[in-house]
Design an enzyme around this catalytic site. Structure first.
Site, short mmCIF file in Angstrom:
data_model
loop_
_atom_site.label_atom_id
_atom_site.label_comp_id
_atom_site.label_asym_id
_atom_site.label_seq_id
_atom_site.Cartn_x
_atom_site.Cartn_y
_atom_site.Cartn_z
N ASP A 135 18.86 -47.95 -4.11
CA ASP A 135 18.69 -46.74 -3.24
C ASP A 135 19.06 -44.74 -4.16
O ASP A 135 20.08 -45.93 -4.66
CB ASP A 135 18.60 -46.96 -1.75
CG ASP A 135 18.31 -47.52 -0.90
OD1 ASP A 135 17.37 -48.23 -1.87
OD2 ASP A 135 18.22 -47.19 -0.17
N ASP A 136 18.37 -44.05 -3.67
CA ASP A 136 19.19 -42.82 -3.84
C ASP A 136 18.66 -41.84 -5.34
O ASP A 136 19.20 -41.36 -5.96
CB ASP A 136 20.77 -42.66 -3.64
CG ASP A 136 20.52 -43.17 -2.11
OD1 ASP A 136 19.84 -43.22 -1.21
OD2 ASP A 136 22.15 -43.25 -1.98
N HIS A 152 11.48 -43.95 -1.56
CA HIS A 152 13.44 -43.08 -0.84
C HIS A 152 13.01 -41.79 -0.35
O HIS A 152 14.05 -41.35 0.80
CB HIS A 152 14.58 -44.02 -1.25
CG HIS A 152 15.52 -43.92 -0.61
ND1 HIS A 152 15.81 -44.28 0.84
CD2 HIS A 152 16.75 -43.70 -0.92
CE1 HIS A 152 16.56 -44.95 1.17
NE2 HIS A 152 17.24 -44.21 0.05
N HIS A 179 16.91 -37.19 0.71
CA HIS A 179 17.20 -37.97 2.19
C HIS A 179 17.18 -37.75 2.86
O HIS A 179 19.15 -37.52 4.01
CB HIS A 179 18.76 -38.79 1.76
CG HIS A 179 18.98 -39.81 1.49
ND1 HIS A 179 19.95 -39.98 2.33
CD2 HIS A 179 19.14 -41.27 0.99
CE1 HIS A 179 20.63 -41.29 2.66
NE2 HIS A 179 19.41 -41.78 1.04
N HIS A 213 23.29 -49.28 -4.42
CA HIS A 213 23.10 -47.87 -4.57
C HIS A 213 23.37 -47.40 -6.27
O HIS A 213 24.19 -47.49 -6.58
CB HIS A 213 23.96 -46.87 -3.82
CG HIS A 213 23.75 -47.05 -2.27
ND1 HIS A 213 24.05 -48.06 -1.48
CD2 HIS A 213 22.21 -46.10 -1.38
CE1 HIS A 213 23.61 -48.27 -0.48
NE2 HIS A 213 22.68 -46.86 -0.38
#
Length: 181
Positions: free
Chosen positions: A10-11, A61, A65, A149
């Protein structure tokens, strides 16, 4: 595939961490799904293309965020849709894994919402690399979706965890990190 696990990040994309992460995955012959944020993907489209060119899956995603529990539905939907359109994907992971029932009901008609069942804790400064490795090895089982991540602030820890875990996981499972679909 019955005895497979799915590795996801993610991210990202992150110019300081993504290229090194891709190199590490290549060295171990592992494919993964990258749940990218739209904002950095827009700033670094070359990284998104590099992820795809190396045989990994690009998924969304959110553009930003956003926490689904703290964001009004219309803003949340616009944020999710913007990232999916930008990244040309129908896979979406809600940031923090937080999505309200009403948000899930709407988005599930438009895409596949993907959560996870193993989060080793690479993002948590209070959890050591060794503990992340233990968490991963204890919790992962056939069919698991593991979330880690892709961020520069956790690059060293992530690489340490992967260098130790990937060989062990490849021994335990027939297939590591086939595409989440």
């Amino acid at each position: 595939m019955e005895n497979a696990i799915y590795l996801s990040f993610d991210d990202g994309p992150d110019p300081d961490s993504t290229p090194a992460l891709l190199e590490l995955l290549e060295r171990h012959a592992v494919k993964a799904t990258f749940f990218c944020l739209g904002k950095p993907a827009e700033r670094h489209p070359e990284l998104v293309e590099q992820i795809r060119a190396m045989g990994h899956t690009v998924a969304a995603h959110g553009y930003e965020h956003l926490d689904g529990w703290r964001t009004k539905n219309e803003r949340y939907f616009e944020n999710a849709r913007r990232s999916m359109q930008l990244l040309e994907t129908k896979l979406f992971r809600p940031p923090y894994g937080r999505i309200s029932p009403s948000q899930l009901k709407v988005l599930a008609k438009e895409c596949r919402v993907v959560l996870w069942d193993v989060m080793p804790g690479d993002f948590d400064e209070g959890i050591s690399s060794d503990t992340c490795v233990l968490n991963m090895n204890r919790r992962v089982q056939a069919g698991s979706i593991v979330v880690l991540h892709d961020r520069s602030d956790m690059r060293e820890k992530l690489h340490s965890v992967l260098e130790e875990c990937l060989p062990l996981l490849k021994e335990r499972f027939d297939c590591l990190s086939i595409e989440i679909s």
